[in-house]
Design a protein around this motif. Sequence first.
Motif, PDB file in Angstrom:
ATOM      1  N   CYS A 112       0.813  -1.221   0.000  1.00 51.22           N
ATOM      2  CA  CYS A 112       0.000   0.000   0.000  1.00 51.22           C
ATOM      3  C   CYS A 112       0.845   1.269   0.000  1.00 51.22           C
ATOM      4  O   CYS A 112       0.305   2.375   0.060  1.00 51.22           O
ATOM      5  CB  CYS A 112      -0.921   0.009   1.215  1.00 51.22           C
ATOM      6  SG  CYS A 112      -2.229  -1.230   1.155  1.00 51.22           S
ATOM      7  N   GLY A 113       2.171   1.111  -0.012  1.00 50.64           N
ATOM      8  CA  GLY A 113       3.036   2.281  -0.011  1.00 50.64           C
ATOM      9  C   GLY A 113       3.232   2.904   1.353  1.00 50.64           C
ATOM     10  O   GLY A 113       3.632   4.066   1.457  1.00 50.64           O
ATOM     11  N   ILE A 114       2.943   2.151   2.406  1.00 50.46           N
ATOM     12  CA  ILE A 114       3.132   2.640   3.776  1.00 50.46           C
ATOM     13  C   ILE A 114       4.517   2.207   4.240  1.00 50.46           C
ATOM     14  O   ILE A 114       4.792   1.008   4.350  1.00 50.46           O
ATOM     15  CB  ILE A 114       2.054   2.063   4.710  1.00 50.46           C
ATOM     16  CG1 ILE A 114       0.661   2.525   4.248  1.00 50.46           C
ATOM     17  CG2 ILE A 114       2.297   2.480   6.159  1.00 50.46           C
ATOM     18  CD1 ILE A 114      -0.482   1.824   4.940  1.00 50.46           C
ATOM     19  N   PRO A 115       5.430   3.130   4.506  1.00 49.84           N
ATOM     20  CA  PRO A 115       6.812   2.749   4.800  1.00 49.84           C
ATOM     21  C   PRO A 115       6.995   2.038   6.140  1.00 49.84           C
ATOM     22  O   PRO A 115       7.876   1.187   6.276  1.00 49.84           O
ATOM     23  CB  PRO A 115       7.576   4.071   4.765  1.00 49.84           C
ATOM     24  CG  PRO A 115       6.538   5.112   5.033  1.00 49.84           C
ATOM     25  CD  PRO A 115       5.270   4.592   4.436  1.00 49.84           C
ATOM     26  N   ALA A 116       6.184   2.391   7.132  1.00 50.63           N
ATOM     27  CA  ALA A 116       6.365   1.801   8.460  1.00 50.63           C
ATOM     28  C   ALA A 116       5.103   2.026   9.286  1.00 50.63           C
ATOM     29  O   ALA A 116       4.255   2.857   8.944  1.00 50.63           O
ATOM     30  CB  ALA A 116       7.573   2.409   9.165  1.00 50.63           C
ATOM     31  N   PHE A 117       4.994   1.276  10.388  1.00 50.37           N
ATOM     32  CA  PHE A 117       3.839   1.413  11.277  1.00 50.37           C
ATOM     33  C   PHE A 117       4.248   0.968  12.680  1.00 50.37           C
ATOM     34  O   PHE A 117       5.252   0.263  12.860  1.00 50.37           O
ATOM     35  CB  PHE A 117       2.664   0.563  10.779  1.00 50.37           C
ATOM     36  CG  PHE A 117       2.980  -0.909  10.674  1.00 50.37           C
ATOM     37  CD1 PHE A 117       2.732  -1.780  11.740  1.00 50.37           C
ATOM     38  CD2 PHE A 117       3.531  -1.437   9.508  1.00 50.37           C
ATOM     39  CE1 PHE A 117       3.042  -3.126  11.645  1.00 50.37           C
ATOM     40  CE2 PHE A 117       3.841  -2.799   9.408  1.00 50.37           C
ATOM     41  CZ  PHE A 117       3.602  -3.641  10.472  1.00 50.37           C
TER      42      PHE A 117
END
Length: 251
Positions: A112-117
């Motif tokens: 989804c293009g989310i680099p980190a969480f």
Amino acid sequence: MDKSVPSAAQAVASIRSGSSLAVGGFGLCGIPTTLINALHEQGTSELRVVSNNCGTDGHGLGVLLSAGRITRVTGSYVGENKEFARQYLAGELEVELVPQGTLAERLRAGGCGIPAFYTPAGVGTQVAEGGIPWLYDADGSVAVASPPKPTGLFGDRTCVLEYGITCDFALVRAARGDRHGNLVFDKSARNFNPLAAMAGRITIAEVEKLVEPGELAPDDIHLPGVFVQRVVALTGEQAADKRIEKRTVRS
């Protein structure tokens, strides 16, 4: 756009040695056996694999593992594979163990293009604090250990920072698919296949039943074709090749 490819060999031909590879499946359920075997026959080596598990001895990713084609595995479960344990403990294989839910979310985030969480899973353990052996020396000492991870406080809850995963390629298996790459997965095969597919820059899907565009109801599609670049239709024999890890029968 017609994304169908005539054979598994042609579908994996661009996968070069040293590539990173996200592979779908849950245990032996929904694993892309035909694509894995084609990759084995091609001779591709030094693969860095991200998968929930690494197959079993002589089946699934275990085929590539036994041939010494895999150098690193990121996964959450390593049971049912004696060769995996031997290579890891002998210092022949680098292994990053990740909590199963975290691995799923890292793949989804990458896709989804989310680099980190941030997640609470692993806080207070070596998952967050570091020190898990990733690679052993031949003498049994730890050559590479997991590093400590950043943490943050959210309200009164400490969470650890995890990074999204993307790979050069992804190999997945679907119950049905069309020539545009829209895929439908069956039951447990849906656990990791869509996530692996999202994480691959080039995703290759083997499908048990290939249908024409428009035959799949939009509400039935589990993974849209935007995430898939190549589709291979399996033969009846290939589609029926489904192993069971442990068979339990009445006496």
